[in-house]
Enzyme design. Structure first.
Site, short mmCIF file in Angstrom:
data_model
loop_
_atom_site.label_atom_id
_atom_site.label_comp_id
_atom_site.label_asym_id
_atom_site.label_seq_id
_atom_site.Cartn_x
_atom_site.Cartn_y
_atom_site.Cartn_z
N PRO A 255 21.67 48.61 11.30
CG PRO A 255 23.17 48.93 9.54
CD PRO A 255 21.84 49.39 10.06
N GLY A 256 24.23 47.33 13.40
CA GLY A 256 25.30 47.69 14.32
C GLY A 256 26.51 46.84 14.00
NE ARG B 245 29.40 39.67 20.94
CZ ARG B 245 29.42 38.56 20.25
NH1 ARG B 245 30.57 37.99 19.94
NH2 ARG B 245 28.31 38.02 19.82
CB CYS C 216 39.16 36.37 41.00
SG CYS C 216 40.78 37.08 41.25
CD GLU C 217 33.14 36.07 37.77
OE1 GLU C 217 32.45 35.27 37.11
OE2 GLU C 217 32.74 37.18 38.13
CE1 TYR D 253 25.35 45.46 20.42
CE2 TYR D 253 26.05 44.09 18.58
CZ TYR D 253 25.16 44.98 19.12
OH TYR D 253 24.08 45.39 18.40
N1 LLP Z 1 17.85 47.55 16.27
C1 LLP Z 1 17.35 47.09 17.43
C2 LLP Z 1 16.00 47.42 17.80
C3 LLP Z 1 18.15 46.26 18.26
O1 LLP Z 1 17.65 45.79 19.39
C4 LLP Z 1 19.48 45.95 17.87
C5 LLP Z 1 20.35 45.12 18.72
C6 LLP Z 1 19.95 46.47 16.66
C7 LLP Z 1 19.11 47.26 15.89
C8 LLP Z 1 21.35 46.21 16.17
O2 LLP Z 1 21.57 44.86 15.95
P1 LLP Z 1 22.87 44.35 15.15
O3 LLP Z 1 22.76 44.88 13.73
O4 LLP Z 1 24.08 44.89 15.82
O5 LLP Z 1 22.78 42.88 15.20
N2 LLP Z 1 25.32 42.28 22.87
C9 LLP Z 1 24.92 41.29 21.90
C10 LLP Z 1 24.03 41.89 20.84
C11 LLP Z 1 22.80 42.59 21.35
C12 LLP Z 1 21.94 43.17 20.27
C13 LLP Z 1 20.83 43.99 20.82
N3 LLP Z 1 20.01 44.66 19.85
C14 LLP Z 1 26.16 40.62 21.33
O6 LLP Z 1 27.27 40.93 21.77
O7 LLP Z 1 26.05 39.73 20.49
#
Ligand code: LLP
Length: 432
Positions: A288-289, A326, A356-357, A385
């Protein structure tokens, strides 16, 4: 639960006033709540307690050393996607032996670096990568622990740019090809078939796609365990969070959507998945991120100008799409609240940055209390993110970041100096 709330009229992170922080450290400013980070980590850990498991925080969501250290101290492992992220984990005092190395494009140098630091597993995304890891491991006289990333071809029903588990995506190995690829991998002498991995997408707000994917991958992992004695199954990351208005409506809990929608809690996630995972007798990894860092951070900005054009009310703030991309990139919703609660009537407002966008817009026609020059606002749910996707577009220095614990405050990233932006640039000798 998160720990951003109003005390009287002032918005606080734990026991610290955001406005005080903004005045002390300047804006734009990322503020992280340690209690929220550890609370989320512990809540997921507890929910998954019935199975042998390891949480590997996705460093890509927030890679600040101060944040990584807090999670390392909790016992967290890390999901990394580059040599740079592994170096960060090491610099933050994390354990490489609890790291899983993911990504479709690992370079030879990155593989060698990760092997030397004995990462827990390489999550492999292609046949060519298997060959490369085997070759590098041979050269270093090691056995590389690997897991194949299975693409279960499940629709995660999330934003197109962050869905990963269908055959339309570049990720993983098609479900039907996985068994034969393990058979090939088993013949490569410098590989150790340690596990199997999947990840279907990010910001999933229902448990259904997870259940569907685990149901599909469970028999496969059982068969791999019998054949190769693999020890773990990683079910990836992707647990979604609530971004919609919660704080402004007086709710203190971001788990409850104001629309009354049932949302994904760690308990609901575990309740549905544990019965499927427990009989496998495998170690379960999670990556989890956003779930851990998302609602643990806000971006504080100052109102520079208020401008009326025709029928529009623009509030121009000193944060921009380079600080939090985002909304511009995914049309993502981030709740915006004033750091001092006011009783003025809400008016439709476009909050925009100075870039400037036209895409440099945080919200359009959103009903916000009337703001004036010098006011501060907080963009919520910016802990995942946010800073990591920042850039110096328009030669804007990267913001400062602070970590709060109770009434204590630590600057965990100094504001970038403007001259640092071009410190590595030079003028060609012939134009001197
Ligand atoms: N594991 C893998 C293999 C992944 O590709 C990702 C995220 C995670 C774990 C973590 O996912 P999470 O638990 O954070 O959903 N920049 C985008 C999100 C990109 C996610 C990429 N992969 C945003 O701001 O929504």
């Amino acid at each position: 639960m998160h720990h951003f709330h109003y005390a009287g009229t002032g918005l606080q992170c734990e026991q610290v006033s955001l406005e005080t922080l903004a005045r002390r450290f300047g804006t734009p400013l990322f503020v992280y709540s340690e209690r929220t980070l550890t609370g989320h980590y512990q809540r997921l850990n507890k929910a998954m307690a019935p199975v042998d498991h390891q949480v590997c925080f996705a460093v890509k969501s927030n890679s600040n050393l101060g944040v990584l250290r807090v999670l390392a101290n909790q016992g967290s492992g890390f999901d990394i996607v580059s040599g740079g992220e592994l170096q960060r984990v090491i610099a933050a005092g994390g354990d490489p032996g609890k790291c899983v190395f993911a990504g479709v494009g690992k370079s030879e140098e990155e593989i060698a670096f990760a092997l030397r630091h004995k990462v827990y597993s390489f999550n492999v995304e292609s046949d060519a990568e298997l060959q490369r890891i085997n070759r590098v491991a041979q050269r270093l006289r090691r056995r590389a622990p690997i897991a194949l990333r299975v693409n279960p071809d499940v629709d995660a029903k999330t934003h197109a740019k962050i869905t990963t588990g269908t055959y339309e995506n570049k990720f993983g190995i098609a479900f039907e090809q996985v068994e034969s690829l393990y058979a090939r991998a088993a013949r490569l002498p410098n590989l150790w078939l340690r596990g199997v991995q999947m990840h279907i997408g990010s910001q999933l707000t229902s448990v259904k796609p997870f259940v569907e994917a685990v149901r599909k991958v469970a028999p496969l992992s059982r068969s791999l365990q019998q054949q190769y004695n693999i020890e773990f199954l990683s079910i990836g990351g992707g647990i979604g969070i609530v971004y919609d208005p919660a704080l402004a409506s007086g709710r203190a809990d971001w788990w409850t959507s104001p629309a009354g929608r049932k949302i994904l809690t760690p308990e609901r996630y575990a309740q549905q998945l544990v019965p499927l995972l427990k009989p496998l007798n495998l170690r379960i990894l999670m990556e989890p991120g956003r779930f851990i860092s998302g609602n643990a951070g806000v971006l504080v900005a100052r109102v520079e100008y208020v401008k009326k054009t025709g029928r529009k009310n623009f509030v121009i703030v000193d944060a921009a799409m380079n600080d939090l991309i985002r909304p511009a990139f995914y049309e993502a919703y981030h709740e915006i609240v004033p750091t001092t609660r006011s009783r003025t009537a809400a008016i439709p407002t476009d909050v925009v940055g100075p870039i400037c966008e036209s895409g440099d817009t945080f919200c359009k026609d959103r009903r916000l209390p009337r703001l004036k020059e010098g006011d501060y606002i907080a963009l919520l749910s910016a802990g995942a993110y946010g800073s990591v996707m920042g850039s110096t577009y328009n030669s804007r220095p990267l913001p400062a970041e602070v970590l709060v614990r109770g009434n204590r405050v630590a600057l965990v990233r100094r504001r970038q100096r403007t001259t640092d932006i071009w410190a590595d640039e030079s003028v060609a000798p012939w134009s001197r």
